[in-house]
Design an enzyme around this catalytic site. Structure first.
Site, short mmCIF file in Angstrom:
data_model
loop_
_atom_site.label_atom_id
_atom_site.label_comp_id
_atom_site.label_asym_id
_atom_site.label_seq_id
_atom_site.Cartn_x
_atom_site.Cartn_y
_atom_site.Cartn_z
N ARG A 121 0.68 -1.19 0.09
CA ARG A 121 -0.23 -0.38 -0.07
C ARG A 121 0.84 2.09 -0.11
O ARG A 121 0.87 2.41 0.04
CB ARG A 121 -1.69 0.54 1.64
N LYS A 143 3.40 11.71 -11.67
CA LYS A 143 2.99 10.87 -12.26
C LYS A 143 3.96 9.12 -12.37
O LYS A 143 5.15 9.24 -12.93
CB LYS A 143 3.06 11.56 -13.55
N GLU A 185 11.63 18.89 -24.06
CA GLU A 185 11.11 19.52 -22.69
C GLU A 185 11.00 20.89 -21.63
O GLU A 185 10.31 21.85 -21.35
CB GLU A 185 10.55 18.49 -21.25
N LYS A 227 7.91 23.06 -13.47
CA LYS A 227 6.53 22.28 -13.08
C LYS A 227 6.63 21.32 -11.60
O LYS A 227 5.71 21.70 -10.95
CB LYS A 227 7.74 20.70 -12.79
N GLU A 237 -4.25 17.44 -11.93
CA GLU A 237 -4.81 17.55 -13.40
C GLU A 237 -5.98 17.69 -13.24
O GLU A 237 -5.98 17.24 -14.39
CB GLU A 237 -3.89 16.61 -14.54
N ARG A 241 -2.92 21.99 -14.90
CA ARG A 241 -1.45 21.00 -15.28
C ARG A 241 -1.41 20.54 -16.37
O ARG A 241 -0.05 20.71 -17.58
CB ARG A 241 -1.46 19.27 -14.54
N ASN A 245 0.78 19.85 -21.17
CA ASN A 245 0.42 18.85 -22.42
C ASN A 245 0.99 20.02 -23.54
O ASN A 245 1.01 19.40 -24.47
CB ASN A 245 -1.30 18.56 -22.09
N HIS A 248 1.84 18.48 -26.93
CA HIS A 248 1.92 16.47 -26.45
C HIS A 248 0.41 16.19 -27.91
O HIS A 248 0.56 15.16 -27.87
CB HIS A 248 1.61 16.46 -25.20
N HIS A 252 1.29 13.68 -29.46
CA HIS A 252 1.17 11.84 -29.25
C HIS A 252 0.31 11.51 -30.52
O HIS A 252 1.18 10.30 -30.67
CB HIS A 252 -0.02 12.30 -27.64
N HIS A 265 10.15 10.92 -27.78
CA HIS A 265 9.14 11.47 -27.59
C HIS A 265 9.28 12.98 -27.55
O HIS A 265 8.57 13.79 -28.30
CB HIS A 265 8.66 10.74 -25.44
P1 NAD Z 1 14.31 5.73 -20.87
O1 NAD Z 1 14.12 5.80 -19.16
O2 NAD Z 1 14.02 5.11 -22.25
O3 NAD Z 1 16.02 5.70 -21.40
C1 NAD Z 1 16.22 6.36 -22.75
C2 NAD Z 1 17.63 5.71 -22.12
O4 NAD Z 1 19.09 5.68 -22.27
C3 NAD Z 1 17.72 4.48 -21.88
O5 NAD Z 1 18.13 3.21 -22.92
C4 NAD Z 1 18.75 4.36 -20.57
O6 NAD Z 1 18.97 2.70 -20.36
C5 NAD Z 1 19.58 5.07 -21.29
N1 NAD Z 1 20.51 5.66 -20.13
C6 NAD Z 1 19.89 6.55 -19.43
N2 NAD Z 1 20.07 7.77 -18.77
C7 NAD Z 1 21.54 7.38 -19.36
C8 NAD Z 1 23.13 7.61 -19.26
N3 NAD Z 1 22.95 9.31 -18.22
N4 NAD Z 1 24.06 7.52 -20.08
C9 NAD Z 1 23.83 6.43 -21.01
N5 NAD Z 1 22.80 5.94 -21.03
C10 NAD Z 1 21.41 6.28 -20.60
O7 NAD Z 1 13.85 7.52 -21.44
P2 NAD Z 1 13.54 8.70 -21.05
O8 NAD Z 1 13.54 9.25 -21.89
O9 NAD Z 1 13.89 9.52 -19.23
O10 NAD Z 1 11.56 8.26 -20.25
C11 NAD Z 1 10.93 8.33 -21.14
C12 NAD Z 1 9.35 7.06 -19.71
O11 NAD Z 1 9.25 8.36 -19.44
C13 NAD Z 1 8.74 6.96 -20.90
O12 NAD Z 1 8.03 6.06 -20.73
C14 NAD Z 1 7.29 8.13 -20.50
O13 NAD Z 1 6.16 7.83 -20.66
C15 NAD Z 1 7.89 8.46 -19.28
N6 NAD Z 1 7.63 10.36 -19.16
C16 NAD Z 1 6.76 10.03 -17.36
C17 NAD Z 1 6.45 11.21 -17.03
C18 NAD Z 1 5.94 11.38 -15.78
O14 NAD Z 1 5.50 12.51 -15.15
N7 NAD Z 1 6.02 10.71 -15.20
C19 NAD Z 1 6.52 12.43 -18.01
C20 NAD Z 1 7.28 11.80 -19.07
C21 NAD Z 1 7.82 11.12 -19.53
MG MG Z 2 6.04 15.35 -22.51
#
Ligand code: NAD
Ligand code: MG
Length: 360
Positions: A121, A143, A185, A227, A237, A241, A245, A248, A252, A265
């Site tokens: 939990r 999130k 971003e 943020k 949201e 919030r 987007n 986006h 998307h 993305h």
């Molecule tokens: P990711 O986590 O897949 O990282 C991208 C790649 O970079 C991976 O292969 C990782 O292993 C590598 N990597 C990470 N740090 C590194 C470093 N310092 N040196 C070398 N390689 C490194 O991608 P991301 O863009 O960080 O995140 C995307 C995800 O985030 C999506 O699933 C998306 O839905 C989510 N997201 C969530 C929110 C939220 O508010 N929770 C907001 C935006 C995106």
């Molecule tokens: Mg985004």
């Protein structure tokens, strides 16, 4: 080290930004709470890069952390992956006072946050984001989610971390393409809330791409502060919030129509922001200088600004199916000027089509 606090009553927490912070993580956690056990969720490659200083820093304050490794890529954000991690946590005898550490990008952060929200939990967790996108976006705001075969981020919870530790040095090993995608971003934050940030990006694009630490610290701190402010006003949201987007809705649609394989993305969001800004100009909300400035800045960062060859009708259909679309209206975040934004609930199709066709 810079410290920002996100003020959410009993869910408030610090975001720490600086260099050489990984080795201090143990101490920084110990100053805030005292976990019974610590599990670090990460990818094998990220453990190799950054695991050691975190492990020894935790050891210095009396913790023997366990590493739980998951494969890289979006497919790790799944209920199956979560279930195998619950098994590990139970084997480790983790209780409600145990803590999780998310070490990696948004994939690891979202998955770890989801597990922290649900295991017994809810247990405390710490974000150590290592991509620019996760440092300025996904690690802050609470999130958390895994994906469902029928949609991204369909299963999740709002659940805040206890601490976010952003070590700027981790960005040195990040592939350029990922870094640039994260910059989209950052540009977004400038457009929606801060004309000075936008101008700083315009004036320092070269130094930013060369990972100048002062520039990085400034843009990451400013982004996180924006943020944090938005999340403080509307954590779940209900409306405000949604300004996060910006870009986006189009973005998307592009990701969906290219089956999430054509663009990162941030790249899709870059194209989406240009389209949203042209839509803003077309509907009389801003002058044409605004979309032009956004386009020019994104180009400086090597980001795409033109959509792929997709049919405008398909883009519109896809936007109607987006989970962020309510009923049969198309909602857009439109720009009035750099730093000033408006949420518009019922944008007619005609100007949207005009923007899509102009681009195509
Ligand atoms: P990711 O986590 O897949 O990282 C991208 C790649 O970079 C991976 O292969 C990782 O292993 C590598 N990597 C990470 N740090 C590194 C470093 N310092 N040196 C070398 N390689 C490194 O991608 P991301 O863009 O960080 O995140 C995307 C995800 O985030 C999506 O699933 C998306 O839905 C989510 N997201 C969530 C929110 C939220 O508010 N929770 C907001 C935006 C995106
Ligand atoms: Mg985004």
């Amino acid at each position: 080290m810079k410290r920002l606090n996100i003020d959410l009553a009993d869910r408030s927490y610090d975001i720490l930004i600086g260099r050489n912070l990984l080795a201090k993580t143990g101490e920084l956690i110990a100053e805030r709470f005292n976990p019974s056990r610590v599990a670090i969720i990460t990818h094998p490659s990220i453990r190799n890069l950054f695991g050691e200083p975190i492990e020894s820093g935790l050891a210095a304050v009396g913790h023997v952390p366990e590493f739980i490794e998951v494969p890289e890529g979006e497919s790790s954000k799944s209920l199956q992956q979560a279930e195998s991690i619950y098994d590990r946590l139970l084997e480790m005898n983790c209780d409600r006072k145990s803590a999780l550490v998310a070490l990696g990008g948004g994939v690891v952060g979202d998955l770890t946050g989801f597990i922290a929200a649900t295991y017994q939990r809810g247990i405390p967790f710490v974000q150590i984001p290592t991509t620019l996108l996760s440092q300025v976006d996904s690690s802050v705001g609470g999130k958390t989610a895994v994906n469902h075969p029928r949609g991204k981020n369909m299963i999740g919870a709002f659940y805040q971390p206890k601490l976010v530790v952003i070590d700027l040095d981790t960005l040195h090993t990040l592939p350029q393409k990922e870094f640039r995608a994260g910059l989209a971003e950052v540009v977004k934050y400038g457009v929606i809330a801060d004309k000075n940030l936008f101008a700083f990006l315009e004036g320092n694009a070269k130094a930013i791409l060369l990972l100048d630490s002062h520039c990085l610290e400034h843009i990451i701190e400013t982004s996180c502060a924006i943020k944090a402010d938005v999340v403080e006003k509307d954590e779940r949201e209900s409306r405000h919030r949604m300004i996060l987007n910006f870009g986006h809705t189009f973005g998307h649609a592009i990701e969906t129509l290219t089956n999430y394989t054509g663009y990162l993305h941030g790249e899709a969001v870059a194209i989406g922001m240009v389209q949203a800004a042209w839509l803003s100009a077309k509907t009389g909300r801003c002058s044409e200088d605004v979309p032009q400035r956004i386009e020019d800045l994104l180009k400086k960062f090597g980001l795409p600004t033109q959509p792929p060859d997709v049919k405008s009708q398909d883009v519109i259909e896809s936007m109607y199916h987006d989970k962020k679309t309510e009923r049969d209206q198309l909602r857009f975040i439109l720009v009035k000027d750099i730093g000033s934004i408006e949420i518009v609930d019922d944008v007619p199709e005609t100007p949207i089509k005009a923007v899509l066709e102009k681009a195509g």
